[in-house]
Design an enzyme around this catalytic site. Sequence first.
Site, short mmCIF file in Angstrom:
data_model
loop_
_atom_site.label_atom_id
_atom_site.label_comp_id
_atom_site.label_asym_id
_atom_site.label_seq_id
_atom_site.Cartn_x
_atom_site.Cartn_y
_atom_site.Cartn_z
N ASP A 10 0.86 -1.19 0.00
CA ASP A 10 0.00 0.00 0.00
C ASP A 10 0.90 1.24 0.00
O ASP A 10 1.71 1.40 0.91
CB ASP A 10 -0.89 -0.04 1.26
CG ASP A 10 -1.86 1.14 1.32
OD1 ASP A 10 -1.76 2.07 0.50
OD2 ASP A 10 -2.73 1.12 2.21
N ASP A 110 -3.53 2.64 -5.39
CA ASP A 110 -2.22 2.62 -4.72
C ASP A 110 -1.94 1.33 -3.96
O ASP A 110 -1.09 1.30 -3.09
CB ASP A 110 -2.07 3.84 -3.80
CG ASP A 110 -2.71 3.62 -2.44
OD1 ASP A 110 -3.72 2.89 -2.36
OD2 ASP A 110 -2.20 4.17 -1.45
N GLU A 111 -2.67 0.27 -4.28
CA GLU A 111 -2.37 -0.98 -3.57
C GLU A 111 -2.50 -2.21 -4.45
O GLU A 111 -3.26 -2.22 -5.41
CB GLU A 111 -3.23 -1.12 -2.31
CG GLU A 111 -4.70 -1.12 -2.53
CD GLU A 111 -5.47 -1.12 -1.22
OE1 GLU A 111 -5.34 -2.08 -0.44
OE2 GLU A 111 -6.20 -0.15 -0.99
P1 TTP Z 1 -5.22 4.99 1.12
O1 TTP Z 1 -4.15 4.01 0.77
O2 TTP Z 1 -6.33 4.54 1.99
O3 TTP Z 1 -4.58 6.25 1.84
P2 TTP Z 1 -3.20 6.96 1.58
O4 TTP Z 1 -2.37 6.23 0.57
O5 TTP Z 1 -3.45 8.40 1.29
O6 TTP Z 1 -2.53 6.91 3.00
P3 TTP Z 1 -1.85 5.67 3.75
O7 TTP Z 1 -0.43 6.11 4.00
O8 TTP Z 1 -2.64 5.56 5.02
O9 TTP Z 1 -1.95 4.47 2.87
O10 TTP Z 1 -5.87 5.57 -0.19
C1 TTP Z 1 -5.15 5.77 -1.40
C2 TTP Z 1 -5.57 7.05 -2.08
O11 TTP Z 1 -6.98 7.07 -2.27
C3 TTP Z 1 -5.27 8.30 -1.27
O12 TTP Z 1 -3.95 8.77 -1.46
C4 TTP Z 1 -6.30 9.26 -1.75
C5 TTP Z 1 -7.49 8.39 -2.09
N1 TTP Z 1 -8.47 8.44 -0.98
C6 TTP Z 1 -9.52 9.33 -1.08
O13 TTP Z 1 -9.65 10.03 -2.07
N2 TTP Z 1 -10.41 9.38 -0.04
C7 TTP Z 1 -10.30 8.64 1.09
O14 TTP Z 1 -11.14 8.75 2.01
C8 TTP Z 1 -9.19 7.74 1.20
C9 TTP Z 1 -9.01 6.91 2.44
C10 TTP Z 1 -8.31 7.67 0.14
MG MG Z 2 -2.08 4.15 0.66
#
Ligand code: TTP
Ligand code: MG
Length: 369
Positions: A10, A110-111
């Site tokens: 992720d 992103d995962e």
């Molecule tokens: P995530 O992987 O949940 O969050 P992240 O990558 O920003 O942070 P983390 O370090 O905790 O992994 O989500 C991936 C992308 O999806 C994030 O960069 C932006 C988008 N997203 C939204 O638009 N709204 C949301 O509520 C979430 C959780 C993510």
């Molecule tokens: Mg992420």
Amino acid sequence: MQTRVVMLVDMDYFFAQCEELRNPVIRVKPVVVCVFSGRSEDSGAVSTSNYVARSYGVKSGMPIYLAKKKLENIDATFLPVDEKYYEEVSAKVMSILRKYADFFEQAGIDEAFLDVTQKTSGQFQEATELASKMKNELNTQLKLTCSIGIGPNKLVAKIAADERKPDGLTLIEPEQVQEFLSPMNVSRLLGVGIRTREKMQCLGINTVGELARYDTQRLNEVFGRTMGTYFHRAALGVDDEPVEERSEIESFSRISTLKQDSRDLNFIMETAERLCSEIHDTIVNEKTNFKTIGVIAIFKDLSPHTRSKTLESPTDSLEVLKKNTKKLFEKLFTETEDEARRVGVRVSNLSKEQKGQKQLTSFIQKRSE
Ligand code: TTP
Ligand code: MG
């Protein structure tokens, strides 16, 4: 069955990390990526933010005005989402990750899940080394960090990845699964949202361990058999879902027998256009886009002949589907000699998240319940 070795990678604070990438000077400041609704200057929600902003209490899904309040008098950067750019970075990330997997499944922008059982000969320690190598490559090639969870299945890998962020690496071996999951709140399990959590609370279930020990019959009564069974198994850390390439398995197709055998393009298109419309109804219903179009003609001797084309970018357009179907059949019949008995159309390489702001907003609403 052999124990599987599964990873979930992720990317850290992905959209905000992408923004830091193209403008590194903002890295030291709070960076907040926003979905502006356009109604007033600050209306809309936070998509994500870097960890500097998070240390001030900024969270995904939070109203923008609230994030601004948390960062009052602080030199912070607020930016609008630029999903096209994040998709480009995402594609580079995925092509690096893919190389490390026996089986690869992109699970979001992103995962991704990686089944590395063969690559590591089933050895979890080797998986940690592989994960470090991968982190290194992402860092040197793209200057990006990620968090990785390793476990015996997708469920455990996913929860493990959430355990240490950013730049984390968490390994949970099969014999550690129970101990790892038991003390967690049930909301850590996929499918347990606010309402389910409340229902479980009423039953006296707060932790995953309590859920695992709860009477399965009663769980089925309250949540229905499918969910009840899922919750019980999930709480035990049991998950058989294979890691599999989605775009390849997911497709929609229709096939039909022609009124008479033919190789006349106009006649064939009468049937093919109907098939296109039926497929189009399905993709609209599924709110999905397709990138690849394929046609099939089954000849009188029952031999199948196929042609396909992948578009530059995903679409849900019926017109694009019809136009390309016609071109593909034209090509197919130019390159063959026999008459077709049955014809079919297929769309694949499906994606749900390509439509920018509108879907991103609903995604936020969904994610923040
Ligand atoms: P995530 O992987 O949940 O969050 P992240 O990558 O920003 O942070 P983390 O370090 O905790 O992994 O989500 C991936 C992308 O999806 C994030 O960069 C932006 C988008 N997203 C939204 O638009 N709204 C949301 O509520 C979430 C959780 C993510
Ligand atoms: Mg992420």
